[in-house]
Design a protein around this motif. Structure first.
Motif, PDB file in Angstrom:
ATOM      1  N   ASP A  54      17.308 -17.755  -0.982  1.00  0.00           N
ATOM      2  CA  ASP A  54      16.374 -16.669  -1.261  1.00  0.00           C
ATOM      3  C   ASP A  54      15.562 -16.372  -0.006  1.00  0.00           C
ATOM      4  O   ASP A  54      14.973 -17.280   0.604  1.00  0.00           O
ATOM      5  N   THR A  55      15.533 -15.098   0.382  1.00  0.00           N
ATOM      6  CA  THR A  55      14.769 -14.703   1.554  1.00  0.00           C
ATOM      7  C   THR A  55      13.271 -14.698   1.245  1.00  0.00           C
ATOM      8  O   THR A  55      12.856 -14.672   0.074  1.00  0.00           O
ATOM      9  N   ARG A  72      12.841  -0.826  -2.654  1.00  0.00           N
ATOM     10  CA  ARG A  72      13.194  -2.231  -2.455  1.00  0.00           C
ATOM     11  C   ARG A  72      14.708  -2.390  -2.324  1.00  0.00           C
ATOM     12  O   ARG A  72      15.466  -1.729  -3.033  1.00  0.00           O
ATOM     13  N   THR A  73      15.122  -3.296  -1.453  1.00  0.00           N
ATOM     14  CA  THR A  73      16.537  -3.669  -1.323  1.00  0.00           C
ATOM     15  C   THR A  73      16.617  -5.137  -0.944  1.00  0.00           C
ATOM     16  O   THR A  73      16.016  -5.552   0.056  1.00  0.00           O
ATOM     17  N   ASN A  74      17.327  -5.918  -1.757  1.00  0.00           N
ATOM     18  CA  ASN A  74      17.476  -7.337  -1.458  1.00  0.00           C
ATOM     19  C   ASN A  74      18.512  -7.933  -2.403  1.00  0.00           C
ATOM     20  O   ASN A  74      18.969  -7.285  -3.337  1.00  0.00           O
ATOM     21  N   ASN A  76      11.028 -12.040  -1.362  1.00  0.00           N
ATOM     22  CA  ASN A  76      12.047 -11.344  -2.134  1.00  0.00           C
ATOM     23  C   ASN A  76      11.419 -10.809  -3.422  1.00  0.00           C
ATOM     24  O   ASN A  76      10.873 -11.590  -4.213  1.00  0.00           O
ATOM     25  N   GLU A 119      11.498 -19.358  -1.660  1.00  0.00           N
ATOM     26  CA  GLU A 119      12.265 -18.936  -0.493  1.00  0.00           C
ATOM     27  C   GLU A 119      13.095 -20.103   0.016  1.00  0.00           C
ATOM     28  O   GLU A 119      12.865 -21.260  -0.352  1.00  0.00           O
ATOM     29  N   SER A 142      19.316  -2.218  -4.959  1.00  0.00           N
ATOM     30  CA  SER A 142      18.443  -1.282  -4.258  1.00  0.00           C
ATOM     31  C   SER A 142      17.805  -0.371  -5.302  1.00  0.00           C
ATOM     32  O   SER A 142      18.513   0.286  -6.074  1.00  0.00           O
TER      33      SER A 142
END
Length: 252
Positions: free
Chosen positions: A166-167, A111-113, A170, A178, A95
């Motif tokens: 992977d979303t 951002r957070t991932n 991202n 992804e 994050s």
């Protein structure tokens, strides 16, 4: 009747031993504090959690951007079916705040991932230390027990295969990546005398995508007593999206 108690005691002891289990090696097999993976599994029926937080402070002079934030590496490892086999989930959750300084007014993006999230399995295909206890020490020659042996250069070798997830969109991976993609790796480990351990990883990541990368990691660890260790590590990453050479030193 005088033999009843000894017999029952022996039977009880055998039953208690049959339900016990231990790790494949005499020490805890942890991949921390570096980022490399050792060749050994955690041991059959052993469930092990590993995690560590980190801070991020990056600055790119040419692109005029900055990144500041926190994150955590984690791994859940389980010894499955055999002493040599391990299944695991590894990842890094980050994050941060990305600041673009190319305009007069800086633009900030929170951002957070997951920087990575991988489900995989590792299998120890060769272990030169498995029958080491069969080698008896030389009782009359101190120097014979201390001299260097060329066979000590032969490492334990493990193979690894996993699936990345992977979303969509991202921010920590290349554009357009992804869903799922394969990851394969070879891990070697040398346990030298004096508490020295050398681990090497060669990995091919996100196979089949436009930005598949090759990585190597070399970690040298030295134990200091029973509770402390120091280490040095070199990591190289090469792809069309990102390339870097990273050096780490530390203690644990």
């Amino acid at each position: 009747m005088k033999y009843k108690k000894p017999v029952l005691f022996v039977l009880a002891s055998l039953l208690s031993i049959s339900f016990a289990f231990s790790q494949y090696t005499e020490v805890i097999n942890s991949n921390r504090p570096g980022v490399s993976q050792g060749a050994f599994s955690v041991g059959k029926n052993v469930l092990q959690f590993e995690a560590g937080p980190y801070m991020v402070k990056e600055e790119h002079s040419l692109l005029k951007n900055e990144v500041s934030g926190i994150g955590a590496d984690f791994a859940v490892r389980y010894g499955f079916l055999f002493e040599e086999l391990e299944v695991n989930i590894e990842g890094a959750l980050q994050s941060d705040t990305f600041t673009d300084n190319r305009s007069t007014i800086p633009f900030e993006d929170d951002r957070t991932n997951f920087k990575r999230l991988t489900l995989g399995a590792k299998y120890l295909v060769y272990d030169p230390y498995k029958n080491a206890e069969e080698e008896k020490p030389h009782l009359y020659n101190y120097h014979a027990n201390r001299k260097f042996k060329w066979k000590n250069l032969i490492p334990a070798v493990a193979v690894y295969a996993g699936i990345n997830y992977d979303t969509k969109d991202n921010p920590y991976v290349a554009p357009g990546i992804e869903g799922i993609s394969p990851r394969v790796m070879i891990a070697t480990q040398n346990n030298f005398a004096g508490g020295w351990v050398l681990v090497m990883n060669l990995a091919k990541d996100r196979i089949g995508t436009d930005y598949s990368d090759f990585q190597y990691v070399v970690t040298l660890t030295k134990s200091v007593g029973q509770q402390w260790a120091v280490f040095g590590e070199s990591q190289g990453i090469k792809s069309d999206f990102y390339a870097d050479n990273i050096f780490r030193v530390g203690g644990a």
